[in-house]
Write a protein that holds these residues in place. Structure first.
Motif, PDB file in Angstrom:
ATOM      1  N   ILE A  44      43.394  34.936   7.462  1.00 29.41           N
ATOM      2  CA  ILE A  44      42.735  36.128   7.996  1.00 29.41           C
ATOM      3  C   ILE A  44      43.038  37.327   7.110  1.00 29.41           C
ATOM      4  N   ASP A  45      42.014  38.081   6.783  1.00 27.75           N
ATOM      5  CA  ASP A  45      42.168  39.302   5.989  1.00 27.75           C
ATOM      6  C   ASP A  45      41.694  40.472   6.842  1.00 27.75           C
ATOM      7  N   PHE A  46      42.619  41.307   7.293  1.00 28.30           N
ATOM      8  CA  PHE A  46      42.261  42.410   8.182  1.00 28.30           C
ATOM      9  C   PHE A  46      41.507  43.518   7.461  1.00 28.30           C
ATOM     10  N   SER A  47      41.475  43.486   6.134  1.00 30.22           N
ATOM     11  CA  SER A  47      40.654  44.462   5.416  1.00 30.22           C
ATOM     12  C   SER A  47      39.176  44.102   5.515  1.00 30.22           C
ATOM     13  N   ALA A  48      38.876  42.865   5.927  1.00 29.61           N
ATOM     14  CA  ALA A  48      37.507  42.413   6.184  1.00 29.61           C
ATOM     15  C   ALA A  48      37.558  41.467   7.382  1.00 29.61           C
ATOM     16  N   PRO A  49      37.900  41.993   8.570  1.00 21.59           N
ATOM     17  CA  PRO A  49      38.166  41.138   9.734  1.00 21.59           C
ATOM     18  C   PRO A  49      36.952  40.331  10.177  1.00 21.59           C
ATOM     19  N   GLY A  50      37.237  39.118  10.633  1.00 24.45           N
ATOM     20  CA  GLY A  50      36.177  38.242  11.120  1.00 24.45           C
ATOM     21  C   GLY A  50      36.501  37.711  12.497  1.00 24.45           C
ATOM     22  N   TYR A  51      36.234  36.427  12.710  1.00 23.44           N
ATOM     23  CA  TYR A  51      36.463  35.837  14.019  1.00 23.44           C
ATOM     24  C   TYR A  51      37.943  35.860  14.361  1.00 23.44           C
ATOM     25  N   GLN A  52      38.260  35.827  15.615  1.00 23.05           N
ATOM     26  CA  GLN A  52      39.605  35.840  16.173  1.00 23.05           C
ATOM     27  C   GLN A  52      40.242  37.227  16.120  1.00 23.05           C
ATOM     28  N   VAL A  53      39.637  38.147  15.400  1.00 27.36           N
ATOM     29  CA  VAL A  53      40.181  39.495  15.255  1.00 27.36           C
ATOM     30  C   VAL A  53      39.408  40.451  16.158  1.00 27.36           C
ATOM     31  N   VAL A  54      40.153  41.242  16.956  1.00 24.91           N
ATOM     32  CA  VAL A  54      39.548  42.174  17.896  1.00 24.91           C
ATOM     33  C   VAL A  54      40.164  43.551  17.676  1.00 24.91           C
ATOM     34  N   ARG A  55      39.352  44.601  17.738  1.00 27.03           N
ATOM     35  CA  ARG A  55      39.894  45.956  17.598  1.00 27.03           C
ATOM     36  C   ARG A  55      40.867  46.240  18.729  1.00 27.03           C
ATOM     37  N   SER A 238      54.819  46.924   4.933  1.00 30.80           N
ATOM     38  CA  SER A 238      54.756  46.228   3.639  1.00 30.80           C
ATOM     39  C   SER A 238      54.240  47.144   2.540  1.00 30.80           C
ATOM     40  N   PHE A 239      54.837  46.997   1.353  1.00 31.13           N
ATOM     41  CA  PHE A 239      54.433  47.788   0.199  1.00 31.13           C
ATOM     42  C   PHE A 239      54.447  46.924  -1.059  1.00 31.13           C
ATOM     43  N   GLY A 240      53.494  47.154  -1.946  1.00 36.09           N
ATOM     44  CA  GLY A 240      53.459  46.439  -3.219  1.00 36.09           C
ATOM     45  C   GLY A 240      52.459  45.306  -3.223  1.00 36.09           C
ATOM     46  N   GLN A 241      52.849  44.167  -3.763  1.00 41.58           N
ATOM     47  CA  GLN A 241      51.956  43.013  -3.844  1.00 41.58           C
ATOM     48  C   GLN A 241      51.695  42.437  -2.451  1.00 41.58           C
ATOM     49  N   SER A 242      50.734  41.559  -2.351  1.00 47.80           N
ATOM     50  CA  SER A 242      50.310  41.017  -1.057  1.00 47.80           C
ATOM     51  C   SER A 242      51.127  39.773  -0.704  1.00 47.80           C
ATOM     52  N   SER A 243      50.970  39.333   0.533  1.00 43.40           N
ATOM     53  CA  SER A 243      51.666  38.123   0.970  1.00 43.40           C
ATOM     54  C   SER A 243      50.837  37.417   2.025  1.00 43.40           C
ATOM     55  N   ILE A 244      51.194  36.167   2.273  1.00 42.51           N
ATOM     56  CA  ILE A 244      50.653  35.410   3.407  1.00 42.51           C
ATOM     57  C   ILE A 244      51.714  35.410   4.494  1.00 42.51           C
ATOM     58  N   PHE A 245      51.328  35.829   5.679  1.00 41.96           N
ATOM     59  CA  PHE A 245      52.221  35.858   6.832  1.00 41.96           C
ATOM     60  C   PHE A 245      51.751  34.816   7.832  1.00 41.96           C
ATOM     61  N   THR A 257      49.094  30.876  12.763  1.00 42.75           N
ATOM     62  CA  THR A 257      47.907  31.516  12.205  1.00 42.75           C
ATOM     63  C   THR A 257      48.305  32.243  10.930  1.00 42.75           C
ATOM     64  N   ALA A 258      47.526  32.056   9.867  1.00 42.18           N
ATOM     65  CA  ALA A 258      47.829  32.671   8.573  1.00 42.18           C
ATOM     66  C   ALA A 258      47.031  33.953   8.401  1.00 42.18           C
ATOM     67  N   MET A 259      47.672  34.964   7.852  1.00 45.36           N
ATOM     68  CA  MET A 259      47.000  36.247   7.606  1.00 45.36           C
ATOM     69  C   MET A 259      47.589  36.889   6.359  1.00 45.36           C
ATOM     70  N   PHE A 260      46.789  37.721   5.703  1.00 45.74           N
ATOM     71  CA  PHE A 260      47.268  38.482   4.558  1.00 45.74           C
ATOM     72  C   PHE A 260      47.937  39.764   5.033  1.00 45.74           C
ATOM     73  N   MET A 261      48.973  40.175   4.300  1.00 47.74           N
ATOM     74  CA  MET A 261      49.529  41.521   4.435  1.00 47.74           C
ATOM     75  C   MET A 261      49.419  42.204   3.086  1.00 47.74           C
ATOM     76  N   HIS A 262      48.727  43.337   3.066  1.00 48.32           N
ATOM     77  CA  HIS A 262      48.545  44.101   1.838  1.00 48.32           C
ATOM     78  C   HIS A 262      49.405  45.361   1.875  1.00 48.32           C
ATOM     79  N   SER A 263      49.472  46.050   0.769  1.00 49.24           N
ATOM     80  CA  SER A 263      50.301  47.244   0.678  1.00 49.24           C
ATOM     81  C   SER A 263      49.859  48.300   1.683  1.00 49.24           C
ATOM     82  N   GLY A 264      50.811  48.825   2.436  1.00 47.22           N
ATOM     83  CA  GLY A 264      50.541  49.843   3.441  1.00 47.22           C
ATOM     84  C   GLY A 264      50.296  49.293   4.826  1.00 47.22           C
ATOM     85  N   ASP A 265      50.096  47.985   4.956  1.00 42.93           N
ATOM     86  CA  ASP A 265      49.818  47.394   6.264  1.00 42.93           C
ATOM     87  C   ASP A 265      51.068  47.412   7.146  1.00 42.93           C
ATOM     88  N   ILE A 266      50.839  47.537   8.441  1.00 41.15           N
ATOM     89  CA  ILE A 266      51.914  47.566   9.427  1.00 41.15           C
ATOM     90  C   ILE A 266      51.628  46.512  10.486  1.00 41.15           C
TER      91      ILE A 266
END
Length: 378
Positions: A44-55, A238-245, A257-266
């Motif tokens: 899951i990439d919250f910078s382009a959220p899709g299914y399973q993701v709700v505001r 998180s800050f810097g390079q990305s990761s899989i959480f 469930t796998a998701m990306f964490m990018h710089s600045g994400d909380i």
């Protein structure tokens, strides 16, 4: 549809016999041939959220625009916050930081927070006078660092964790009243604003664990349960390079469930999600394909108020931070240890525990297996 198919394939992998479902997916995403491509489509990439993701709704009135600004954050009304179906209490906030303000927290994690009296992993290997100024001892090395993997690492690059406030003891897996140093006021203020926006007014930042990752690092499968008050959230920056959480369930046989964490994400883990298994199997280059994500290249506001907790990061300091972040990720996890009026049980006071300087239970790097049993999952 492609993402749903990839997620279904990952779920099928998790159902195979043998090792538990969480470890199976951990090892799948840990594989060295994962450098993007179809294998990551199920993440899951919250910078382009899709299914399973709700505001997710936030408590906008709980944090004034002025206090958000003081912490280097956009007004809460502008934050993009999400939740995941099946994970009540989990909130993902996609980079709410004002332009240039992530630099402050990166500099603090590299230059200020590792300073004494805070505790770091290097304390178990080195004399006290050798770890007083990791930044000062590393800056020339980092400034002239090339791209060769064979170059020796500076002390900052050997940093794996730093503890703040109530210092976590990696051996006993406990906090204690007699191993405490003042928690950084700027980080406490930031954490209080984020917690309040998520509905946790009165949150007190009492302990922090800073983790320092490189492209060959991972965070083993674990639950954060050592805090005595689980009614308060766990905050992750998180800050810097990305990761899989990976976010799992109450048991390890539940597929995560796998998701990306990018710089600045909380990330905020509370309620049901507060005690779920989780891990970071992999650190990846940021998806923009540049040395640093663009959010870290943005200039610091020239009209920032004097009463802000954010300090301007000099170009000289940022040059060192940039060199470090080109191959690294920094994560800050902040917790409240005690409920209001609560104290540590007597058993935590029996004798002074040895300093919390044993090897990190979190990280494993390629070709280097750490001794703590949690790393058997890495």
């Amino acid at each position: 549809m492609a993402k749903m198919a990839a997620a279904a394939a990952a779920a099928a992998l998790a159902r195979e016999g043998g090792e538990d479902a969480f470890r199976r997916l951990f090892r799948f995403y840990r594989r060295r041939d994962l450098r993007g491509g179809p294998d990551l489509r199920g993440v899951i990439d919250f910078s382009a959220p899709g299914y399973q993701v709700v505001r997710s709704d936030l408590s906008i009135s709980s944090v004034s625009d002025q206090d958000a600004y003081r912490a280097g954050l956009r007004p809460v009304s502008q934050w993009k916050a999400y939740r995941l179906d099946g994970y009540p209490g989990f909130i993902f906030i996609s980079n709410p930081f004002l332009p240039g303000c992530q630099r402050h927290w990166v500099k603090q994690c590299l230059k200020m927070y590792p300073q004494k009296p805070n505790v770091c992993n290097l304390d178990m290997h080195m004399a006290a006078d050798e770890t007083i100024d990791l930044w000062g001892q590393s800056q020339e090395h980092l400034r002239s660092k090339g791209s060769s993997k064979r170059e020796p690492r500076s002390l900052l690059e050997k940093l794996r964790w730093v503890t703040l406030g109530y210092h976590y003891n990696w051996d006993s897996k406990k906090y204690s009243a007699d191993h405490y140093t003042p928690f950084p006021s700027d980080l406490a203020f930031l954490s209080e604003q984020v917690a309040a926006a998520c509905g946790f007014q009165g949150f007190q930042a009492e302990a922090g664990i800073l983790n320092y990752y490189h492209f060959d690092s991972s965070l083993g499968i674990h639950v954060d349960e050592s805090e005595l008050d689980h009614s308060q959230p766990l905050l992750s920056f998180s800050f810097g390079q990305s990761s899989i959480f990976l976010l799992g369930g109450l048991k390890r046989d539940e597929a995560p469930t796998a998701m990306f964490m990018h710089s600045g994400d909380i990330m905020v883990m509370s309620g049901f999600s507060r005690l779920l298994y989780h891990a970071v199997p992999r650190v990846l280059p940021n998806p923009e394909g540049t040395a640093l994500p663009s959010c870290l290249e943005q200039a610091f506001p020239s009209d920032f108020p004097d009463h802000s907790v954010i300090e301007h990061c000099s170009e000289e300091d940022w040059q060192i931070c940039t060199k470090y972040l080109q191959t690294s990720r920094i994560n800050m996890t902040i917790r409240q240890v005690l409920a209001v009026g609560q104290s540590f049980p007597d058993e935590s006071r029996r004798g002074k525990e040895s300093d919390a300087t044993s090897e990190s239970c979190y990280h494993q790097e390629d070709g280097e297996v750490k001794r703590h049993k949690l790393n058997a999952d890495s």
